[in-house]
Design an enzyme around this catalytic site. Structure first.
Site, PDB file in Angstrom:
ATOM      1  N   CYS A   2     -30.367  31.978  54.497  1.00 18.59           N
ATOM      2  CA  CYS A   2     -31.647  33.206  54.593  1.00 18.59           C
ATOM      3  C   CYS A   2     -32.758  32.531  53.808  1.00 18.59           C
ATOM      4  O   CYS A   2     -32.484  31.840  52.635  1.00 18.59           O
ATOM      5  CB  CYS A   2     -31.031  34.425  53.810  1.00 18.59           C
ATOM      6  SG  CYS A   2     -29.982  35.155  54.624  1.00 18.59           S
ATOM      7  N   ARG A  27     -33.471  27.698  57.097  1.00 25.29           N
ATOM      8  CA  ARG A  27     -32.453  28.423  56.190  1.00 25.29           C
ATOM      9  C   ARG A  27     -31.506  29.381  56.992  1.00 25.29           C
ATOM     10  O   ARG A  27     -30.493  29.800  56.549  1.00 25.29           O
ATOM     11  CB  ARG A  27     -32.945  28.796  54.972  1.00 25.29           C
ATOM     12  CG  ARG A  27     -33.790  28.193  54.057  1.00 25.29           C
ATOM     13  CD  ARG A  27     -34.088  28.859  52.895  1.00 25.29           C
ATOM     14  NE  ARG A  27     -33.256  29.092  52.121  1.00 25.29           N
ATOM     15  CZ  ARG A  27     -32.449  28.571  51.161  1.00 25.29           C
ATOM     16  NH1 ARG A  27     -32.930  27.258  51.232  1.00 25.29           N
ATOM     17  NH2 ARG A  27     -31.577  29.115  50.303  1.00 25.29           N
ATOM     18  N   TRP A  75     -29.689  34.460  57.771  1.00 28.02           N
ATOM     19  CA  TRP A  75     -28.416  33.968  58.520  1.00 28.02           C
ATOM     20  C   TRP A  75     -27.535  34.993  58.216  1.00 28.02           C
ATOM     21  O   TRP A  75     -27.000  35.169  57.113  1.00 28.02           O
ATOM     22  CB  TRP A  75     -28.177  32.546  57.658  1.00 28.02           C
ATOM     23  CG  TRP A  75     -26.990  31.710  58.416  1.00 28.02           C
ATOM     24  CD1 TRP A  75     -27.124  31.028  59.332  1.00 28.02           C
ATOM     25  CD2 TRP A  75     -25.768  32.071  57.959  1.00 28.02           C
ATOM     26  NE1 TRP A  75     -25.614  30.625  59.518  1.00 28.02           N
ATOM     27  CE2 TRP A  75     -24.990  31.273  58.747  1.00 28.02           C
ATOM     28  CE3 TRP A  75     -25.130  32.672  56.834  1.00 28.02           C
ATOM     29  CZ2 TRP A  75     -23.602  30.993  58.490  1.00 28.02           C
ATOM     30  CZ3 TRP A  75     -23.557  32.302  56.598  1.00 28.02           C
ATOM     31  CH2 TRP A  75     -22.895  31.675  57.318  1.00 28.02           C
ATOM     32  N   ASN A 101     -30.971  37.282  49.854  1.00 30.50           N
ATOM     33  CA  ASN A 101     -30.336  35.868  50.076  1.00 30.50           C
ATOM     34  C   ASN A 101     -29.013  35.938  49.235  1.00 30.50           C
ATOM     35  O   ASN A 101     -28.971  35.905  48.249  1.00 30.50           O
ATOM     36  CB  ASN A 101     -31.185  34.768  50.087  1.00 30.50           C
ATOM     37  CG  ASN A 101     -30.260  33.538  50.164  1.00 30.50           C
ATOM     38  OD1 ASN A 101     -29.089  33.461  50.742  1.00 30.50           O
ATOM     39  ND2 ASN A 101     -30.491  32.527  49.529  1.00 30.50           N
ATOM     40  N   GLY A 102     -27.619  36.020  50.065  1.00 33.19           N
ATOM     41  CA  GLY A 102     -26.617  35.909  49.301  1.00 33.19           C
ATOM     42  C   GLY A 102     -25.488  36.961  49.612  1.00 33.19           C
ATOM     43  O   GLY A 102     -25.857  37.730  50.793  1.00 33.19           O
ATOM     44  N   GLU A 488     -18.393  12.106  60.567  1.00 32.43           N
ATOM     45  CA  GLU A 488     -19.788  12.429  60.665  1.00 32.43           C
ATOM     46  C   GLU A 488     -20.146  12.271  62.001  1.00 32.43           C
ATOM     47  O   GLU A 488     -20.910  13.157  62.704  1.00 32.43           O
ATOM     48  CB  GLU A 488     -20.599  11.252  59.675  1.00 32.43           C
ATOM     49  CG  GLU A 488     -21.994  11.387  59.716  1.00 32.43           C
ATOM     50  CD  GLU A 488     -22.341  12.896  59.278  1.00 32.43           C
ATOM     51  OE1 GLU A 488     -21.364  13.648  58.811  1.00 32.43           O
ATOM     52  OE2 GLU A 488     -23.376  13.590  59.394  1.00 32.43           O
ATOM     53  N   LYS A 492     -21.738  15.719  63.937  1.00 33.58           N
ATOM     54  CA  LYS A 492     -22.927  15.852  64.614  1.00 33.58           C
ATOM     55  C   LYS A 492     -23.021  16.136  65.762  1.00 33.58           C
ATOM     56  O   LYS A 492     -23.843  17.006  66.252  1.00 33.58           O
ATOM     57  CB  LYS A 492     -23.745  14.223  64.234  1.00 33.58           C
ATOM     58  CG  LYS A 492     -24.221  13.825  63.015  1.00 33.58           C
ATOM     59  CD  LYS A 492     -25.396  14.756  62.531  1.00 33.58           C
ATOM     60  CE  LYS A 492     -25.616  14.929  61.142  1.00 33.58           C
ATOM     61  NZ  LYS A 492     -24.765  15.768  60.482  1.00 33.58           N
ATOM     62  N   GLU A 495     -22.071  20.165  66.106  1.00 32.90           N
ATOM     63  CA  GLU A 495     -23.222  20.884  65.652  1.00 32.90           C
ATOM     64  C   GLU A 495     -24.321  20.905  66.342  1.00 32.90           C
ATOM     65  O   GLU A 495     -24.876  21.834  66.620  1.00 32.90           O
ATOM     66  CB  GLU A 495     -23.198  20.836  63.946  1.00 32.90           C
ATOM     67  CG  GLU A 495     -24.034  19.442  63.577  1.00 32.90           C
ATOM     68  CD  GLU A 495     -24.273  19.376  62.164  1.00 32.90           C
ATOM     69  OE1 GLU A 495     -24.355  20.381  61.505  1.00 32.90           O
ATOM     70  OE2 GLU A 495     -24.134  18.594  61.470  1.00 32.90           O
ATOM     71  N   HIS A 511      -0.110   9.471  66.780  1.00 37.79           N
ATOM     72  CA  HIS A 511       0.730  10.578  66.446  1.00 37.79           C
ATOM     73  C   HIS A 511       0.343  11.831  66.751  1.00 37.79           C
ATOM     74  O   HIS A 511       0.918  12.820  66.325  1.00 37.79           O
ATOM     75  CB  HIS A 511       0.606  10.580  64.644  1.00 37.79           C
ATOM     76  CG  HIS A 511       1.162   9.124  63.979  1.00 37.79           C
ATOM     77  ND1 HIS A 511       2.328   8.735  64.249  1.00 37.79           N
ATOM     78  CD2 HIS A 511       0.297   8.052  63.764  1.00 37.79           C
ATOM     79  CE1 HIS A 511       2.419   7.429  63.805  1.00 37.79           C
ATOM     80  NE2 HIS A 511       1.089   7.052  63.202  1.00 37.79           N
ATOM     81  N   LYS A 607     -29.170  25.452  56.595  1.00 39.27           N
ATOM     82  CA  LYS A 607     -29.274  24.290  56.207  1.00 39.27           C
ATOM     83  C   LYS A 607     -28.626  24.390  54.844  1.00 39.27           C
ATOM     84  O   LYS A 607     -28.014  23.431  54.501  1.00 39.27           O
ATOM     85  CB  LYS A 607     -30.869  24.106  56.102  1.00 39.27           C
ATOM     86  CG  LYS A 607     -31.257  22.771  55.163  1.00 39.27           C
ATOM     87  CD  LYS A 607     -30.868  21.693  56.188  1.00 39.27           C
ATOM     88  CE  LYS A 607     -31.250  20.388  55.599  1.00 39.27           C
ATOM     89  NZ  LYS A 607     -30.507  19.200  56.322  1.00 39.27           N
TER      90      LYS A 607
HETATM   91  O1  M6R Z   1     -26.655  20.671  50.876  1.00 38.08           O
HETATM   92  P1  M6R Z   1     -25.217  20.102  51.114  1.00 38.08           P
HETATM   93  O2  M6R Z   1     -25.340  18.557  51.271  1.00 38.08           O
HETATM   94  O3  M6R Z   1     -24.624  20.692  49.953  1.00 38.08           O
HETATM   95  O4  M6R Z   1     -24.530  20.886  52.413  1.00 38.08           O
HETATM   96  C1  M6R Z   1     -23.301  20.495  52.826  1.00 38.08           C
HETATM   97  C2  M6R Z   1     -23.207  20.752  54.216  1.00 38.08           C
HETATM   98  O5  M6R Z   1     -23.339  22.262  54.504  1.00 38.08           O
HETATM   99  C3  M6R Z   1     -24.175  20.195  55.349  1.00 38.08           C
HETATM  100  O6  M6R Z   1     -23.999  18.797  55.258  1.00 38.08           O
HETATM  101  C4  M6R Z   1     -23.846  20.354  56.719  1.00 38.08           C
HETATM  102  O7  M6R Z   1     -22.368  19.826  57.076  1.00 38.08           O
HETATM  103  C5  M6R Z   1     -24.742  20.093  57.774  1.00 38.08           C
HETATM  104  N1  M6R Z   1     -24.961  21.035  58.885  1.00 38.08           N
HETATM  105  C6  M6R Z   1     -24.379  18.761  58.329  1.00 38.08           C
HETATM  106  O8  M6R Z   1     -25.319  18.113  59.232  1.00 38.08           O
END
Ligand code: M6R
Length: 612
Positions: A2, A27, A75, A101-102, A488, A492, A495, A511, A607
Site C-alpha cells: 500500500c 507498493r 495491496w 497501510n498495514g 534467484e 525471478k 514472479e 534425490h 515492492k
Molecule cells: O525490501 P527487501 O529487500 O526486504 O524485500 C525482500 C523481498 O520482499 C524482495 O526481495 C522480493 O522477494 C522481490 N519481489 C524479489 O524480486
C-alpha cells in the site's frame, strides 16, 4: 504494501495526490482511491484495479479546487481487491476518511464492539473499523487529535495512516507504527507519504517519522507529537540528494530493464570512497567506517527475505572463505519464530533489506536487539526503519529501485557483502594483501566488463526467452556460490512470467526432483568456470539422460555439450556471480515481456512487504 500520500497546500490537491500515487504504485496496485476536501464536505472516489482506473473515474468528476487531499494505492490484506475494500474508508457519520497501510491485528474485536454500538460496515477491511473507532472516540474526546490518538493506542499491529475530517478541510493527521511514513516539508505546502518519490517534485526536505508519532499538517504549518502523551517532538528535516530522474524510466521500456542496465553504475557508486590505495596506484584495503567501532563478530547470522535472502546466501561464501567467519543465513519469517534460537553475545545479526521496511526482517532485527546482540543493517532506502534501528547501517547506494522485481538492489548487496568480507578479512588477518588486492581489482574491473557485456547478454536472453516461452516449468541448478543465483533465477522467472520454476543445488537433483525431468521441462544451469564445474557437468549429463533440455550459462572454453550454451565473460569465482546475475534477470525479463506480463508490477506482489 500500500502507498499513502496526504497533501495540504496551495495547489489543486487531487492532481498532486494522483501524481504521487503513480510514483507509489509499485507498493500495491489492486485498487486506488482519493479523498479531497470540497466546500460541501469530503469527497471520496475509489476504483478497483490500477491507478488508471481511478484516473478514469476522476475524469468524469468535477474536481473542486480542493487544496487538501489524500490518496491510497492498495495491496490487499483484508478483503479481496474490490471497490468496497479500496481506501479511503469513511466513518458511518461521513465526517472522517482514512487511508491505511498495514494490519490492525485486533480489528475483529474492535469491530464486534462497534457493531454492538450500532456501527455498520461496508467492507471487509480493518481500516473501516479503525476510522469508525476514531469516530466513536471523537464523541467524548476534547479534539479530533485526541480521538485519533486514543483510537490508535487501542489498535495493535502495524500502520501508517492519514486522516481527513470534514470539519478541518485544510488539514491532515497522520501517524505511523511499524510501517513507513515520511513527512515532506514544502513551502506553503506539506506532505505525508509512504516513500519519497511521492513528493520529490515538490520538496527535498524530509522528516523521517518514528514509530508512535503523529504529524498534524496544514499548508503553512505542522507539528509532530508522540502518540503516547501528545508531547511535541523536535526533529530536523534532512535533504534528499537524488532527483526524480533517478526514479524515471529514462528511455527504457520498463523500470526493470533500466535497473538491470544500471548495475555497472551501481558498482561504481558502491566502490566510491570504499577503497584505499594508500598512496599507490592499486586499491589495497577496504574502508567501511560504519564497522570500525563494532568488534569483528565471532559468528554472523544473516537474516533477510526473498532476493535479499539470496544475496545473503551468496555472501556467506565470501564471508566464510575470505574472512573465515562462521555464517548462518536464515529467512526472516523463520528466524523470528525460532524458539531455540541460540545467539551468543559476540554474534552479530546482519539484516539485509532493499526497502529497509520488510516486516519480517524488521522483526528479526528487533529480536536480535532485545537479545543484546550487535545488529547491522544492509539497506538501500536511507532513513528506513531497519536503517534507523540497527546498531550500524551500511547503505547499498543503488538509488531508487522502482520495479517490483529486485535486480540492481541484489547487485549492490552482493557488492557490499564482498567489501564486508574483505574488510573483516583485513581485520582478522585471514587473507594476505596480495590476494585482497587481486579481489579488489576484480571488483574495480566489473563496471567496464558489465557495460561491455550487457547488450549481448540482452540479445541472447531475448532469443532464448522466445525459444523456451512455451515451457510450463523450469529447473535452475547451481553449486557453491552459484546455488544462491539459481534460487534467484527461479524466483525471478516465477514472479515475473508466472512460470513455475525451482531453484536447486545441482547435486540435490538426483534425490528426488529429477523425477520431474522430461523433454518439456527445461533446466537452466549455472556452469561457470570454477572448481565445481566438473560436478555441475555431471549433473547436466544426468538431466540429459532423462531427455531434459538444458540451457547452460558458462564461460568460453568450457567443455560442455547442451541444447543452448550461453557464454558470458569469465571472472574468477565467486565474483563471477556479478556477471551471471544480470543474465538470469534478463532472461526472466524477456520471458515475461514476450508473454505479455506486467513486468514492473507483477500480479499479487508489492515492492515493500510491510506485513507478516
Ligand atoms: O525490501 P527487501 O529487500 O526486504 O524485500 C525482500 C523481498 O520482499 C524482495 O526481495 C522480493 O522477494 C522481490 N519481489 C524479489 O524480486
Amino acid at each position: 504494501m500500500c502507498g499513502i500520500i496526504g497533501y495540504a497546500g496551495h495547489r489543486p490537491a487531487v492532481p498532486v495526490v494522483v501524481e504521487g500515487l503513480r510514483r507509489l504504485e509499485y507498493r500495491g496496485y489492486d485498487s486506488a482511491g482519493v479523498a479531497f476536501a470540497g466546500h460541501d464536505g469530503l469527497h471520496v472516489l475509489r476504483a478497483k484495479g490500477k491507478l488508471a482506473a481511478l484516473e478514469e473515474r476522476l475524469a468524469g468528476e468535477v474536481i473542486t479546487t480542493a487544496t487538501c487531499a489524500m490518496g491510497h494505492t492498495r495491496w490487499a490484506t483484508h478483503g479481496v481487491p474490490a471497490e468496497r475494500n479500496a481506501h479511503p474508508h469513511t466513518s458511518n457519520d461521513g465526517r472522517l476518511a482514512l487511508v491505511h497501510n498495514g494490519i490492525i491485528e485486533n480489528y475483529q474485536e474492535i469491530k464486534s464492539r462497534l457493531t454492538a454500538a450500532g456501527y455498520v460496515f461496508h467492507s471487509e477491511t480493518d481500516t473501516e473499523v479503525l476510522v469508525n473507532l476514531i469516530a466513536e472516540k471523537r464523541k467524548t474526546a476534547p479534539s479530533l487529535l485526541e480521538a485519533f490518538a486514543a483510537a490508535l493506542r487501542e489498535a495493535h499491529g502495524a500502520y501508517a495512516v492519514c486522516l481527513m475530517d470534514t470539519d478541518a478541510p485544510g488539514s491532515i493527521l497522520a501517524a505511523r507504527m511499524s510501517a513507513p511514513l515520511l513527512f515532506g516539508l514544502g513551502t506553503g505546502e506539506n506532505f505525508v507519504a509512504s516513500d519519497i518519490p511521492a513528493f520529490l517534485p515538490y520538496t527535498r526536505q524530509v522528516i523521517f517519522l518514528e514509530d508512535g508519532e503523529i504529524v498534524r499538517a496544514t499548508a503553512n504549518g505542522y507539528e509532530i507529537l508522540r502518540l503516547a502523551d501528545l508531547s511535541p517532538v523536535q526533529r530536523e528535516a534532512q535533504t534528499i540528494q537524488w532527483d526524480m530522474q533517478a526514479a524515471q524510466k529514462g528511455g527504457y521500456r520498463h523500470f526493470m530493464l533500466k535497473e538491470i542496465f544500471e548495475q555497472p553504475r551501481v558498482i561504481t557508486d558502491g566502490l566510491a570512497g570504499r577503497l584505499d590505495n594508500a598512496g599507490g596506484q592499486q586499491a589495497c584495503s577496504v574502508l567501511l567506517p560504519e564497522l570500525d567501532d563494532l568488534p569483528v563478530p565471532e559468528r554472523l547470522h544473516i537474516v533477510a527475505c526473498g532476493t535479499s535472502y539470496h544475496s545473503g546466501l551468496w555472501g556467506r561464501h565470501l564471508l566464510e572463505e575470505w574472512a573465515g567467519l562462521p555464517v548462518q543465513v536464515e529467512i526472516a519469517s523463520e528466524f523470528r519464530y525460532r524458539e531455540g534460537l541460540a545467539l551468543g553475545q559476540k554474534d552479530m545479526v546482519l539484516v539485509i533489506s532493499q526497502s529497509g521496511e520488510t516486516a519480517d526482517t524488521l522483526a528479526a532485527l528487533r529480536i536480535a536487539r532485545e537479545r543484546g546482540v550487535q545488529t547491522l543493517g544492509l539497506c538501500n532506502v536511507v532513513g528506513s526503519s531497519i536503517a534507523r534501528e540497527a546498531s550500524a547501517v551500511i547503505y547499498t547506494q543503488a538509488g531508487p529501485e522502482i520495479s517490483v522485481a529486485s535486480t540492481k538492489a541484489m547487485c549492490s548487496q552482493m557488492l557490499m557483502l564482498a567489501l564486508m568480507a574483505l574488510y573483516w578479512a583485513q581485520r582478522r588477518g585471514s587473507m594476505d594483501s596480495q590476494a585482497r588486492q587481486a579481489r579488489l581489482s576484480q571488483l574495480e574491473s566489473l563496471p567496464a566488463l558489465l557495460d561491455a557485456a550487457l547488450p549481448d547478454m540482452h540479445a541472447t536472453a531475448r532469443q532464448l526467452a522466445r525459444k523456451y516461452a512455451q515451457a510450463d516449468s523450469f529447473f535452475y541448478l547451481g553449486r557453491g556460490h552459484c546455488f544462491p543465483l539459481a534460487l534467484e533465477g527461479a524466483l525471478k522467472l516465477k514472479e515475473l512470467s508466472y512460470i513455475h520454476a525451482e531453484g536447486y543445488a545441482a547435486g540435490e537433483m538426483k534425490h528426488g526432483p529429477i523425477a520431474l525431468i522430461d523433454p518439456d521441462f527445461p533446466t537452466f544451469t549455472l556452469a561457470l568456470d570454477d572448481t565445481l564445474f566438473p560436478k555441475v557437468r555431471s549433473n547436466i549429463v544426468e538431466v540429459q539422460a532423462r531427455q531434459g533440455k538444458v540451457i547452460a550459462l558458462s564461460n568460453p572454453g568450457m567443455d560442455l555439450s547442451v541444447d543452448d550454451l550461453w557464454l558470458v565473460p569469465p571472472l574468477p569465482a565467486p565474483l563471477a556471480g556479478f556477471v551471471a546475475l544480470p543474465a538470469l534477470q534478463l532472461f526472466s525479463y524477456e520471458m515475461a515481456d514476450y508473454l505479455g506480463k506486467d513486468v514492473d508490477q507483477p500480479r499479487n506482489l508489492a515492492k515493500s512487504v510491510t506485513v507478516e
